[in-house]
Scaffold this motif. Structure first.
Motif, PDB file in Angstrom:
ATOM      1  N   ASP A  33       0.859  -1.182   0.000  1.00 55.86           N
ATOM      2  CA  ASP A  33       0.000   0.000   0.000  1.00 55.86           C
ATOM      3  C   ASP A  33       0.898   1.236   0.000  1.00 55.86           C
ATOM      4  O   ASP A  33       1.425   1.626   1.044  1.00 55.86           O
ATOM      5  N   PRO A  34       1.116   1.859  -1.155  1.00 57.76           N
ATOM      6  CA  PRO A  34       2.028   3.005  -1.193  1.00 57.76           C
ATOM      7  C   PRO A  34       1.510   4.226  -0.452  1.00 57.76           C
ATOM      8  O   PRO A  34       2.292   5.104  -0.077  1.00 57.76           O
ATOM      9  N   ARG A  35       0.209   4.316  -0.208  1.00 56.80           N
ATOM     10  CA  ARG A  35      -0.322   5.474   0.527  1.00 56.80           C
ATOM     11  C   ARG A  35       0.145   5.452   1.975  1.00 56.80           C
ATOM     12  O   ARG A  35       0.515   6.483   2.529  1.00 56.80           O
ATOM     13  N   SER A  36       0.131   4.274   2.588  1.00 54.25           N
ATOM     14  CA  SER A  36       0.575   4.163   3.972  1.00 54.25           C
ATOM     15  C   SER A  36       2.044   3.787   4.082  1.00 54.25           C
ATOM     16  O   SER A  36       2.640   3.932   5.151  1.00 54.25           O
ATOM     17  N   ARG A 385      -7.711   7.791  -7.165  1.00 50.29           N
ATOM     18  CA  ARG A 385      -8.310   7.121  -8.324  1.00 50.29           C
ATOM     19  C   ARG A 385      -7.339   6.140  -8.966  1.00 50.29           C
ATOM     20  O   ARG A 385      -7.721   5.022  -9.324  1.00 50.29           O
ATOM     21  N   VAL A 386      -6.087   6.556  -9.152  1.00 51.22           N
ATOM     22  CA  VAL A 386      -5.062   5.676  -9.717  1.00 51.22           C
ATOM     23  C   VAL A 386      -3.845   5.694  -8.801  1.00 51.22           C
ATOM     24  O   VAL A 386      -3.715   6.551  -7.929  1.00 51.22           O
ATOM     25  N   GLY A 387      -2.966   4.712  -8.986  1.00 53.80           N
ATOM     26  CA  GLY A 387      -1.765   4.645  -8.166  1.00 53.80           C
ATOM     27  C   GLY A 387      -2.031   4.244  -6.731  1.00 53.80           C
ATOM     28  O   GLY A 387      -1.238   4.514  -5.842  1.00 53.80           O
ATOM     29  N   CYS A 388      -3.156   3.570  -6.500  1.00 46.28           N
ATOM     30  CA  CYS A 388      -3.529   3.184  -5.140  1.00 46.28           C
ATOM     31  C   CYS A 388      -4.272   1.853  -5.187  1.00 46.28           C
ATOM     32  O   CYS A 388      -4.775   1.444  -6.242  1.00 46.28           O
ATOM     33  N   ASP A 389      -4.336   1.185  -4.048  1.00 48.26           N
ATOM     34  CA  ASP A 389      -5.025  -0.101  -3.996  1.00 48.26           C
ATOM     35  C   ASP A 389      -5.924  -0.172  -2.759  1.00 48.26           C
ATOM     36  O   ASP A 389      -5.947  -1.164  -2.038  1.00 48.26           O
ATOM     37  N   ALA A 390      -6.656   0.903  -2.540  1.00 45.88           N
ATOM     38  CA  ALA A 390      -7.574   1.024  -1.402  1.00 45.88           C
ATOM     39  C   ALA A 390      -8.990   1.226  -1.932  1.00 45.88           C
ATOM     40  O   ALA A 390      -9.193   1.482  -3.124  1.00 45.88           O
ATOM     41  N   PRO A 391      -9.989   1.117  -1.088  1.00 43.86           N
ATOM     42  CA  PRO A 391     -11.364   1.350  -1.535  1.00 43.86           C
ATOM     43  C   PRO A 391     -11.519   2.700  -2.234  1.00 43.86           C
ATOM     44  O   PRO A 391     -11.015   3.726  -1.767  1.00 43.86           O
ATOM     45  N   GLY A 392     -12.220   2.689  -3.360  1.00 43.86           N
ATOM     46  CA  GLY A 392     -12.432   3.891  -4.156  1.00 43.86           C
ATOM     47  C   GLY A 392     -11.502   4.007  -5.343  1.00 43.86           C
ATOM     48  O   GLY A 392     -11.781   4.759  -6.282  1.00 43.86           O
TER      49      GLY A 392
END
Length: 428
Positions: A33-36, A385-392
């Protein structure tokens, strides 16, 4: 025949990408998860209508939809390349190459390049300029319609450049007339910038690409040479802002970088000769750096072997080490760095070859992945929207063997690619 049928099946699958109400799942052995900046194990991702709706621990097989089993692989968001040239032929020793191909042929060339990019695990991309105005717009629209397979792309429409500058076809005899469609973004002054930028945006461009300084691969220009004034750059920024979008600037030279950032551009492409003042300014302004730090090695080797013009080889030699030194300093200073390769100078589909260079020149593997996911999405205005793998997020995912966080080169071979909830590449 088999290859044609396979391509037809792929195109059809993209055209019918997971519709509303269609539920499916992906089981991930490891999920980055690149966001976290964290990694979870044995996750189940629920997908509906082409988007991720939930991420939970795996407990038992769901009963309301099929499961794509990537339980032995590392899963992460589809990657994003922020500096590609999809529609044109790849760089060659022939400076007249753009004039030797028809618009119809270029459409097929662009489709082939888009497919190669998608198969490399890059499910989104930014096309930062093509010789024929709006050819990139047509490719974007064809991909969105499902007519051809490719990444989600944002496009510039054409280069905005000074006469004879880095975004022009140069080196030809004076009496050779360049077609008007290849000079759509040539500007004379700030007022002309307003007119040309407005026309590009009305014509379908998503953002504006300026050629602020000379170019390594354009004959008769020098990378450190300023080609657009601060007033001209600011005119582009103002015009783009009226339509809710942004400007990026090709800028090698230190002064050109600083002028462009002061004028309000959102990102700097290449940044080869950036100095400490420019780095500090980019950090203060929140501007993004998109530096193609793999490119120099390819140009030096391939360009020499194929007898590219001496001026190109010289300019590449003069900028390569400086660019990497500036990149390392920018990373250390905390400048926002988005992944961009200049694919089209080297073969499309090689986009991930820059990943090890990002780590070699100062990034952690997680930072390199973030540059090609969350940071790139932020630059495009597509966070969440892109570059993520979380809900939404769009269900644009890749899966690789091994652990990219311990060996970033594992991203060079991507056997599994999903776009919009549909598996478009499934190799063993």
């Amino acid at each position: 025949m088999i290859a044609r049928l396979a391509l037809a099946a792929l195109t059809a699958s993209l055209a019918t990408s997971a519709g509303a109400g269609e539920v499916s799942y992906v089981r991930a052995g490891r999920l980055i998860d690149p966001r976290s900046g964290k990694v979870a194990t044995d996750r189940l991702m629920r997908i509906e209508g082409g988007k991720i709706t939930a991420v939970t621990a795996w407990t038992a097989p769901p009963t309301d939809g099929p499961v794509t089993d990537w339980s032995k692989l590392t899963v992460l968001p589809g990657l994003i390349d922020m500096h590609t040239h999809l529609v044109d032929d790849e760089q060659s020793e022939n400076i007249a190459q753009p004039l030797l191909s028809s618009a119809a042929r270029q459409a097929y060339v662009g489709a082939a390049h888009a497919r190669a990019t998608l198969m490399a695990g890059f499910t989104s991309a930014r096309d930062v300029g093509s010789w024929r105005a709006f050819s990139d717009v047509a490719l974007r629209d064809a991909i969105e319609a499902g007519d051809v397979p490719g990444p989600r792309i944002s496009v510039a429409g054409a280069y905005v450049t000074a006469p004879g500058g880095g975004g022009e076809i140069t080196g030809l005899a004076p009496e050779v007339t360049i077609p008007a469609e290849m000079r759509r973004g040539v500007v004379e002054d700030a007022a002309d910038v307003h007119r040309k930028v407005r026309a590009l945006l009305v014509g379908g461009a998503d953002f504006i690409k300026l050629i602020a300084t000379g170019a390594v691969l354009t004959e008769g220009t020098e990378p450190g040479q300023l080609e657009l004034s601060e007033d001209e750059i600011r005119a582009a920024v103002e015009e783009a802002a009226k339509r809710g979008t942004y400007v990026t600037a090709h800028a090698h030279g230190a002064e050109g970088i600083k002028i462009a950032v002061r004028a309000g551009v959102r990102s700097i492409e290449h940044g080869s000769l950036i100095d400490d003042e420019g780095i500090a300014l980019m950090k203060a302004k929140g501007a993004f750096l998109v530096a193609d730090i793999y490119n120099g090695d390819f140009i030096d080797t391939y360009g020499r072997e194929h007898h590219w013009p001496d001026g190109m080889i010289r300019k590449n030699r003069e900028t390569t080490d400086a660019q990497r030194d500036g990149f390392r300093k920018a990373v250390k200073a905390g400048v926002k760095i988005a992944y961009g390769t200049d694919a089209g100078v080297y073969p499309h589909g090689w986009n991930a070859r820059q990943m090890p260079y990002m780590v070699k020149y100062g990034m952690t593997p997680m930072q390199a992945i973030q540059s090609a996911t969350t940071v790139a999405a932020e630059l495009m205005g597509k966070t969440g929207r892109v570059g993520c793998d979380a809900p939404g997020c769009h269900a644009d995912l890749i899966a690789v063997v091994g652990d990219p966080l311990s060996d970033i080169s594992s991203l060079l071979t991507v056997p599994k690619v999903m776009k919009g909830g549909v598996v478009v590449k499934d190799e063993r």
